[in-house]
Design a protein around this motif. Structure first.
Motif, PDB file in Angstrom:
ATOM      1  N   THR A 170       0.713  -1.019  -0.072  1.00  0.00           N
ATOM      2  CA  THR A 170      -0.057   0.133  -0.020  1.00  0.00           C
ATOM      3  C   THR A 170       1.003   1.344  -0.325  1.00  0.00           C
ATOM      4  O   THR A 170       1.976   1.284   0.747  1.00  0.00           O
ATOM      5  CB  THR A 170      -0.813  -0.089   1.256  1.00  0.00           C
ATOM      6  OG1 THR A 170      -1.685  -1.204   1.161  1.00  0.00           O
ATOM      7  CG2 THR A 170      -1.557   1.283   1.302  1.00  0.00           C
ATOM      8  N   THR A 171       0.334   2.084  -0.693  1.00  0.00           N
ATOM      9  CA  THR A 171       1.027   3.493  -0.751  1.00  0.00           C
ATOM     10  C   THR A 171      -0.195   4.621  -0.435  1.00  0.00           C
ATOM     11  O   THR A 171      -1.114   4.265  -0.738  1.00  0.00           O
ATOM     12  CB  THR A 171       1.966   4.136  -1.937  1.00  0.00           C
ATOM     13  OG1 THR A 171       2.664   4.979  -1.973  1.00  0.00           O
ATOM     14  CG2 THR A 171       1.125   4.032  -3.342  1.00  0.00           C
ATOM     15  N   LEU A 172       0.452   6.011  -0.408  1.00  0.00           N
ATOM     16  CA  LEU A 172      -0.275   7.189  -0.354  1.00  0.00           C
ATOM     17  C   LEU A 172      -0.058   8.146  -1.116  1.00  0.00           C
ATOM     18  O   LEU A 172       1.300   8.372  -0.851  1.00  0.00           O
ATOM     19  CB  LEU A 172      -0.357   7.557   1.066  1.00  0.00           C
ATOM     20  CG  LEU A 172      -1.417   8.715   1.840  1.00  0.00           C
ATOM     21  CD1 LEU A 172      -2.808   8.055   1.834  1.00  0.00           C
ATOM     22  CD2 LEU A 172      -0.881   9.190   3.036  1.00  0.00           C
ATOM     23  N   PHE A 173      -0.708   8.619  -1.845  1.00  0.00           N
ATOM     24  CA  PHE A 173      -0.214   9.650  -2.675  1.00  0.00           C
ATOM     25  C   PHE A 173      -0.949  10.952  -2.593  1.00  0.00           C
ATOM     26  O   PHE A 173      -2.329  10.676  -2.229  1.00  0.00           O
ATOM     27  CB  PHE A 173      -0.014   9.419  -4.400  1.00  0.00           C
ATOM     28  CG  PHE A 173      -1.082   8.781  -5.024  1.00  0.00           C
ATOM     29  CD1 PHE A 173      -2.090   9.900  -5.580  1.00  0.00           C
ATOM     30  CD2 PHE A 173      -1.529   7.550  -5.027  1.00  0.00           C
ATOM     31  CE1 PHE A 173      -3.036   9.210  -6.400  1.00  0.00           C
ATOM     32  CE2 PHE A 173      -2.636   7.237  -5.501  1.00  0.00           C
ATOM     33  CZ  PHE A 173      -3.520   7.773  -6.384  1.00  0.00           C
ATOM     34  N   LEU A 174      -0.706  12.112  -3.011  1.00  0.00           N
ATOM     35  CA  LEU A 174      -1.261  13.263  -2.375  1.00  0.00           C
ATOM     36  C   LEU A 174      -1.422  13.987  -4.085  1.00  0.00           C
ATOM     37  O   LEU A 174      -0.647  13.899  -5.056  1.00  0.00           O
ATOM     38  CB  LEU A 174      -0.179  14.215  -1.784  1.00  0.00           C
ATOM     39  CG  LEU A 174       0.287  13.876  -0.456  1.00  0.00           C
ATOM     40  CD1 LEU A 174       0.680  12.706  -0.213  1.00  0.00           C
ATOM     41  CD2 LEU A 174       0.908  14.984   0.254  1.00  0.00           C
ATOM     42  N   VAL A 175      -2.633  14.732  -4.018  1.00  0.00           N
ATOM     43  CA  VAL A 175      -3.026  15.257  -5.192  1.00  0.00           C
ATOM     44  C   VAL A 175      -3.573  16.813  -4.732  1.00  0.00           C
ATOM     45  O   VAL A 175      -4.664  16.836  -3.835  1.00  0.00           O
ATOM     46  CB  VAL A 175      -4.108  14.588  -5.886  1.00  0.00           C
ATOM     47  CG1 VAL A 175      -5.039  15.219  -7.071  1.00  0.00           C
ATOM     48  CG2 VAL A 175      -3.658  13.365  -6.249  1.00  0.00           C
ATOM     49  N   PRO A 176      -3.167  17.801  -5.505  1.00  0.00           N
ATOM     50  CA  PRO A 176      -3.236  19.172  -5.063  1.00  0.00           C
ATOM     51  C   PRO A 176      -4.975  19.517  -5.504  1.00  0.00           C
ATOM     52  O   PRO A 176      -5.540  18.998  -6.282  1.00  0.00           O
ATOM     53  CB  PRO A 176      -2.521  20.139  -5.844  1.00  0.00           C
ATOM     54  CG  PRO A 176      -2.330  19.413  -6.839  1.00  0.00           C
ATOM     55  CD  PRO A 176      -2.151  17.851  -6.501  1.00  0.00           C
ATOM     56  N   THR A 177      -5.916  20.216  -4.534  1.00  0.00           N
ATOM     57  CA  THR A 177      -7.239  20.532  -5.212  1.00  0.00           C
ATOM     58  C   THR A 177      -7.297  22.046  -4.900  1.00  0.00           C
ATOM     59  O   THR A 177      -6.571  22.834  -4.414  1.00  0.00           O
ATOM     60  CB  THR A 177      -8.103  19.839  -3.796  1.00  0.00           C
ATOM     61  OG1 THR A 177      -8.083  20.687  -2.718  1.00  0.00           O
ATOM     62  CG2 THR A 177      -8.105  18.526  -3.903  1.00  0.00           C
ATOM     63  N   GLY A 178      -8.412  22.587  -5.764  1.00  0.00           N
ATOM     64  CA  GLY A 178      -8.548  23.683  -5.875  1.00  0.00           C
ATOM     65  C   GLY A 178      -9.501  24.277  -7.117  1.00  0.00           C
ATOM     66  O   GLY A 178     -10.201  23.224  -7.759  1.00  0.00           O
ATOM     67  N   LYS A 179      -9.775  25.537  -7.291  1.00  0.00           N
ATOM     68  CA  LYS A 179     -10.688  25.915  -8.253  1.00  0.00           C
ATOM     69  C   LYS A 179     -10.234  26.840  -9.013  1.00  0.00           C
ATOM     70  O   LYS A 179      -9.197  27.655  -8.698  1.00  0.00           O
ATOM     71  CB  LYS A 179     -12.084  26.427  -7.524  1.00  0.00           C
ATOM     72  CG  LYS A 179     -12.897  25.438  -6.866  1.00  0.00           C
ATOM     73  CD  LYS A 179     -13.916  25.997  -6.213  1.00  0.00           C
ATOM     74  CE  LYS A 179     -14.876  24.817  -5.458  1.00  0.00           C
ATOM     75  NZ  LYS A 179     -15.691  25.280  -4.581  1.00  0.00           N
ATOM     76  N   GLN A 180     -10.395  27.188 -10.457  1.00  0.00           N
ATOM     77  CA  GLN A 180      -9.968  28.186 -11.241  1.00  0.00           C
ATOM     78  C   GLN A 180     -10.354  29.423 -10.680  1.00  0.00           C
ATOM     79  O   GLN A 180     -11.392  29.705  -9.958  1.00  0.00           O
ATOM     80  CB  GLN A 180     -10.708  28.145 -12.537  1.00  0.00           C
ATOM     81  CG  GLN A 180     -10.321  26.782 -13.505  1.00  0.00           C
ATOM     82  CD  GLN A 180      -8.991  27.058 -14.152  1.00  0.00           C
ATOM     83  OE1 GLN A 180      -8.490  26.165 -14.508  1.00  0.00           O
ATOM     84  NE2 GLN A 180      -8.383  28.249 -14.278  1.00  0.00           N
ATOM     85  N   ALA A 181      -9.431  30.400 -10.756  1.00  0.00           N
ATOM     86  CA  ALA A 181      -9.636  31.621 -10.050  1.00  0.00           C
ATOM     87  C   ALA A 181     -10.803  32.294 -10.815  1.00  0.00           C
ATOM     88  O   ALA A 181     -10.734  32.055 -12.096  1.00  0.00           O
ATOM     89  CB  ALA A 181      -8.369  32.602 -10.205  1.00  0.00           C
ATOM     90  N   GLU A 182     -11.568  33.184 -10.184  1.00  0.00           N
ATOM     91  CA  GLU A 182     -12.823  33.691 -10.944  1.00  0.00           C
ATOM     92  C   GLU A 182     -12.580  35.081 -11.263  1.00  0.00           C
ATOM     93  O   GLU A 182     -11.992  35.703 -10.484  1.00  0.00           O
ATOM     94  CB  GLU A 182     -14.004  33.310  -9.977  1.00  0.00           C
ATOM     95  CG  GLU A 182     -14.031  32.040  -9.867  1.00  0.00           C
ATOM     96  CD  GLU A 182     -15.187  31.707  -8.631  1.00  0.00           C
ATOM     97  OE1 GLU A 182     -15.673  32.544  -8.059  1.00  0.00           O
ATOM     98  OE2 GLU A 182     -15.365  30.311  -8.700  1.00  0.00           O
TER      99      GLU A 182
END
Length: 142
Positions: free
Chosen positions: A92-104
């Protein structure tokens, strides 16, 4: 620009991240029907320096791509069972993914007020981060 972020050495491709997650989901399903052949990882560790560097990297590069980076989603995965992954193969591994929204823009802000209450989506254009140190026998206890 002052102090551009160093590209983290743990970046992986989106395709490999998807493969890790599919492997994890498949392995979890198979564990209910048979016992794993070796003891799996029970913890993943990243140094503060690695995490701070990744946060700096995704905030800076996300902003360049027009995103308001607001978090990190952690996904479980399983390394492929092949020699190139050495002792991590099948674990097993754990990986990180950035989250966010387009600037409006100001007009988009009015139109998307209702959407702002939704969970932030993964930012597909920035690389996930992996390769933390795994904890396994002797098992770490939380």
């Amino acid at each position: 620009m002052k102090n551009p972020p160093a590209k983290p050495s743990q970046l992986i491709t989106k395709e490999f991240a998807r493969q890790l997650n599919v492997n994890y989901n498949t392995k979890k399903a198979s564990l209910t029907s048979k016992k794993a052949q070796k003891e799996d990882a029970n913890a993943i560790w990243y140094s503060l320096e690695e995490l701070e560097n990744y946060i700096h990297y995704i905030k800076t590069n996300g902003a360049k791509e027009g995103y308001n980076v607001d978090g990190i989603r952690f996904y479980f995965g399983v390394y492929p069972d092949d020699e190139k992954h050495g002792e991590k193969a099948g674990l097993t591994t754990l990986f990180l993914v950035p989250t966010g929204k387009q600037a409006e823009t100001s007009t988009a802000k009015i139109q998307s007020f209702a959407l702002s209450q939704e969970a932030s989506p993964d930012i597909q254009s920035l690389e996930p981060m992996n390769y933390g140190n795994i904890g396994r026998p002797p098992s770490l206890l939380y």
